[in-house]
Design an enzyme around this catalytic site. Sequence first.
Site, PDB file in Angstrom:
ATOM      1  N   TYR A 243      29.310   6.972 -51.621  1.00 47.14           N
ATOM      2  CA  TYR A 243      29.549   7.962 -50.580  1.00 47.14           C
ATOM      3  C   TYR A 243      29.772   7.227 -49.260  1.00 47.14           C
ATOM      4  CZ  TYR A 243      24.554   7.419 -49.340  1.00 47.14           C
ATOM      5  OH  TYR A 243      23.338   6.918 -48.973  1.00 47.14           O
TER       6      TYR A 243
ATOM      7  N   HIS B  92      17.855   2.006 -52.948  1.00 46.68           N
ATOM      8  CA  HIS B  92      19.233   2.506 -52.945  1.00 46.68           C
ATOM      9  C   HIS B  92      19.984   1.769 -51.841  1.00 46.68           C
ATOM     10  CE1 HIS B  92      22.632   5.092 -52.209  1.00 46.68           C
ATOM     11  NE2 HIS B  92      22.098   5.633 -51.135  1.00 46.68           N
TER      12      HIS B  92
ATOM     13  N   ASP C   1       7.874  35.574 -70.147  1.00 42.82           N
ATOM     14  CA  ASP C   1       7.687  36.583 -71.193  1.00 42.82           C
ATOM     15  C   ASP C   1       6.881  35.936 -72.314  1.00 42.82           C
ATOM     16  OD1 ASP C   1       9.718  34.903 -72.080  1.00 42.82           O
ATOM     17  OD2 ASP C   1      10.906  36.499 -72.980  1.00 42.82           O
TER      18      ASP C   1
END
Length: 810
Positions: free
Chosen positions: A253, A219, A538
């Site tokens: 960013y 990155h 369940d």
Amino acid sequence: MVLIGAGIVGCALADELTARGWTDVTVLEQGPLFATGGSSSHAPGLVFQTTGCRTMTSFAKYTVEKYTALTMDDQWCFQQLGGLEVATTPERWTDIKRRHGWATSWGVESFLRDPEECARLHPLLDPAKVLGGFHIPGDGIAKPLRAAEAQARRAMERGAKFLAHHKVTGVERTGRRVKAVVTEHDTFQADIVVSCVGMWGPRIGRMVDLDIPLIPMAHQYAKTAPLPALKGVNTELSEMSKPLLRHQDADLYFREHVDRVGIGAYGHRPMPISADDILDFDVAPTMPSEIAFTPEDFETSWDAAVDLLPVLADSKVEEGVNGLFSFTPDGNPLLGEHPGLSGFWVAEAVWITHSAGVAKAMAEWLVDGQPGIDLHGCDLNRFEDVQRSPGYVHERSCRAFVEVYDVLHPLQPAENPRPLRTSPFYERQRELGAVFLEASGWERPHWYEANASLPEVAEIPERNEWASRFWSPIAGAEALVARKRVAMFDMTALKRLEVSGPEALTFLQTMTTNQLDRKPGAVVYTLLLNEDGGVRSDLTVARLGENRFQVGANGPLDLDWLRRRMPPNGGVHITDITPGTCCIGLWGPLARDLLQPLTRTDFSHEAMGYFKAQEAFIGEVPVTAMRLSYVGELGWELYTTADMGRRLWDTLWEAGQRHGVIAAGRSAFTSMRLEKGYRSWGADVTTEHDPFEAGLGFAVRMNKGYFHGRKALEGRSEGTVSRKLACLVIDDDYQVVMGSEPVFAGGVPVGYVTSAARGYSIGKNIAYAWLPAEVAVEGAPVEIEYFGDRVQAVVSSEPLFDPEMKRIRS
């Protein structure tokens, strides 16, 4: 116990464990302390809390809380400067409103900001480029190495040991239990070992025959030259003064480094690397987690950065790195215990953002026996076998990297590798124009283009743009036809287990909540509980013989849970029969008219009542027929072996033509099950909810004797709960919500939506939501925030369709 890896996860876990009294902890690190050379050593430290996942957001919230209060040598470990995500496209601005809803649902304070407010928060950005922003004041910047060492120091004060330059070379076992960890220098006895090595995870995993499905991915992160606009603004101690900035439309960013700006980019090509190719600390040019910066991959990112932050136009990239981080096929961490080696645990693929939260959950799991938060989406054992193949892990992990900042629809499927898992009906479904989405590797029809000519299509109202994606009005028509006539649903993708042996009944009785000691032919709906009474799954359990049961489960975690608790004497055998079998759900008022002429077995209500099972032949096909219905209609689940699946489909299809049979997809199925109020585990109910809160108290038989979790339920009932899973009805036909939206009462957020769909038979939109008990009262008005708008809803009694159960028992 031994922790492998002294990055921020290992340090945080040592801190959390020793704080709970587990002080005999040794942390082994192959590199130096605490700049170990892993991802923690180069990570820029941004912490943005909000995602669409409640668990991941909870991890991040705890990380912010813990690191904000943490200091080392009177220096900060975390600064709450806030986070600002800006939108430069209408699509992103719309999605930011959705993200604001997530934050509200999960209890994170946030605000929507106009362009001028965005510029006041972050003066370097050009407000003319921005349509608006999402501001989270609690977000901020962590100093990863400082936070790691601060936590390690606390752990050492309580008795933990940290040893540098101890590269692990092996893990010793005694039978199916971990025994010791071997390094280049010594052997460390341990009954519990936790691997926290991040991108090296697959290496450690191979030492214990465990696939760690992650890919180290490069990155890009770059720093500009010093900027005149930042001169004198920040100090070396504070580093930053503005909120963290994300420009997700460009996969970027930003954070300040005193007088420079750091830029992280996800817009480049995926750059995966094998864990075996990561250099050791002693031979890496800088550190193992850093590889050479590739300027050509950053060119587009730089142009986008300059466009948003014009101040960068006179600057340049002065230094950069391609830093390695761990990515998994679904983007979530890998947490949990080895399925075949007791005592060996992993906490991998954890980013700085979630590090403290993950460590807390892992410490609870180890010390208390279970985490205090739902971890099913992060559990190491959540993947099916096919999802752990090297090719699948590589393909999906690269996709996770590409999509880090993408606007993703909750139904949006991956494109590759597909098709991977198909039912025996797949070719017939393609002939009918099935539109397939994917889950757990399975191709699952959501609707059939062959049904486009059904007159009921014209009865289906339009819906908003977001809810219209991966949907068709054909799905609504299929639901209506299933209610009027009969439809065939492919149920093959549901997990099926066979539990057998002389102790099978005793075992299942102790593991589940309902009474299973019934005659062969009985089918029972029941629950698996944690020790604290939380619902971990369940099940439907069909007793097919004295010592043979078929269990309808929710996925690999149920199989893992049951196998870990099998008696050691061989009295119970558990087999996953899903791959070798298939299932058609034949439901609708004409289901018996279609089925009965095909068999000599009596399928009348008197001979085969609701929740009964019967082995039979349908034409030439041997089936196990179970009188169940997840859609609230007369019908059966018809199971057969995979080799007979196509024959079963063709037999039913041919016989059904005179009855107007259709094939119906998952979209219609979801609508019909919500009309009946049937819960979906993992969405509506998790380990954080008990049966009475979830409206599942009917599946608990406290008088049957011991079962796992029983003690925690003593004294609880529907009347004692403080929250409930409530049914909401929305009159606005256009607004079909999708799940995770916040619910307001009296203008205050009080809960969140779990599942939602259009109820085609009742002509209203439906949402299920967790609400305080005092709000979850029939007739109570509430509001659902949907992309920034408030949608009116009202709490309703359930089920909404056929409350007297006449149709299903006909």
